[in-house]
Design a protein around this motif. Structure first.
Motif, PDB file in Angstrom:
ATOM      1  N   SER A   1       0.834  -1.207   0.000  1.00 10.78           N
ATOM      2  CA  SER A   1       0.000   0.000   0.000  1.00 10.78           C
ATOM      3  C   SER A   1       0.872   1.262   0.000  1.00 10.78           C
ATOM      4  N   LYS A   2       1.919   1.250   0.851  1.00 12.62           N
ATOM      5  CA  LYS A   2       2.830   2.397   0.889  1.00 12.62           C
ATOM      6  C   LYS A   2       3.538   2.590  -0.450  1.00 12.62           C
ATOM      7  N   TYR A   3       3.914   1.472  -1.054  1.00 13.21           N
ATOM      8  CA  TYR A   3       4.606   1.525  -2.340  1.00 13.21           C
ATOM      9  C   TYR A   3       3.712   2.166  -3.407  1.00 13.21           C
ATOM     10  N   GLU A   4       2.429   1.766  -3.416  1.00 17.00           N
ATOM     11  CA  GLU A   4       1.501   2.320  -4.394  1.00 17.00           C
ATOM     12  C   GLU A   4       1.281   3.816  -4.152  1.00 17.00           C
ATOM     13  N   GLU A   5       1.254   4.223  -2.856  1.00 14.99           N
ATOM     14  CA  GLU A   5       1.117   5.649  -2.546  1.00 14.99           C
ATOM     15  C   GLU A   5       2.322   6.442  -3.064  1.00 14.99           C
TER      16      GLU A   5
END
Length: 319
Positions: free
Chosen positions: A212-216
């Motif tokens: 999720s952090k990577y996609e953000e």
């Protein structure tokens, strides 16, 4: 695993006994002690006898009398027949069972009956009943047995307890019944599989968080690129008109710096993501290997039973 899971598994095991005077559909059906007494009577009819089997309804006094008699005989059986120190066992609150149908206390008594069954002389029969259930039910019952054996201090009543777990003592003793050794190995296998599944679950949750952090960060990266392109276009137009502004250049430099940091974070997150994915794959593979080991153990148990039957037939033919 929850108390409801254990209760459902024990009720399933009780359902494998065809000689009960009435069906048991839920844990509360065991509060009068009759079904548990009938199971114990099948295990050793000479030891467990003379129980009130009539329908006693909601009369908690009669229920309590049955439970007291059952508990007394069970603890004496542990001491006098199986050779275990029953004083180490946690005593269930029989009044709470009789009056309030306390599931937690009732399960304590059920665990004693279950462990007694798999430690008695004909333990192969009752271990076989456990193995006839689903994998989740088997795991719940094995954990319950292990908890009682831990209270007793040793899985082998003829030896002094030491620092090893009960399942390790059984697995390393060449004189122990092979079925009992198989039981111990299955208990250990279930425990290890539970730990692996928990680790895999925790890693999977962390993996999703990192993803999720990577996609953000990818979204932020794209936004920075768009802003920098817009500023570069504005600067190009300003240069043509001879009005390029120092502040505009500073903003572009700052955005370039932010973009570089975002790229670095992206790379770090992507690397962590890959490491988590590899760890999850490894744990999943180990869980699969334990499942295969369990199937092999079940096959060996069936083969062992066949060998025993063949040996019995051979002994009969020699006579």
């Amino acid at each position: 695993m929850s108390q409801d899971d254990i209760a459902e598994s024990f009720v399933g095991w009780v359902g494998t006994f065809s000689s009960l005077s009435k069906p048991v559909a839920q844990l509360a059906d065991l509060t009068d002690g009759i079904a548990l007494f009938e199971i114990c009577a099948e295990i050793d009819r000479q030891w467990f006898k003379s129980i009130r089997s009539a329908d006693i309804g909601d009369n908690w006094v009669l229920k309590l009398n049955n439970l007291k008699k059952l508990y007394k005989l069970v603890t004496r059986y542990y001491e006098e027949v199986l050779g275990y120190p029953a004083a180490n066992l946690g005593e269930p609150n029989l009044s709470a069972i009789a009056k309030n149908e306390d599931g937690h206390e009732l399960l304590k008594l059920c665990h004693l009956v279950l462990t007694l069954a798999v430690q008695c002389e004909r333990n192969q029969v009752y271990i076989g009943k456990i193995m006839s259930l689903g994998e989740d039910d088997q795991r719940c019952l094995m954990v319950a047995i292990e908890s009682v054996l831990a209270q007793l201090g040793s899985a082998d009543p003829d030896t002094e307890p030491d620092s090893h777990d009960a399942d390790m003592d059984l697995s390393q003793d060449d004189d122990v019944d092979p079925v009992a050794r198989l039981q111990a190995e299955l208990i250990k296998s279930y425990a290890e599989k539970d730990e692996l599944e928990k680790s895999a679950h925790d890693l999977n949750v962390e993996h999703k968080h990192v993803q999720s952090k990577y996609e953000e960060l990818l979204v932020l990266n794209e936004e920075l690129k768009v802003r920098m392109e817009d500023l570069e276009k504005s600067m190009a137009r300003a240069d043509k008109s001879g009005k390029a502004d120092f502040l505009l250049r500073s903003e572009i430099d700052r955005l370039k710096h932010d973009l570089e940091k975002a790229d670095t974070r992206n790379q770090d997150t992507e690397r962590a993501n890959s490491e988590h994915a590899a760890s999850i794959a490894g744990l999943t593979r180990q869980v699969s290997e334990y499942s295969s080991a369990k199937e092999e153990a079940a096959r060996l148990r069936d083969q062992l039973q066949e060998y025993k039957h063949a040996a019995e037939r051979l002994a009969k033919s020699e006579h």
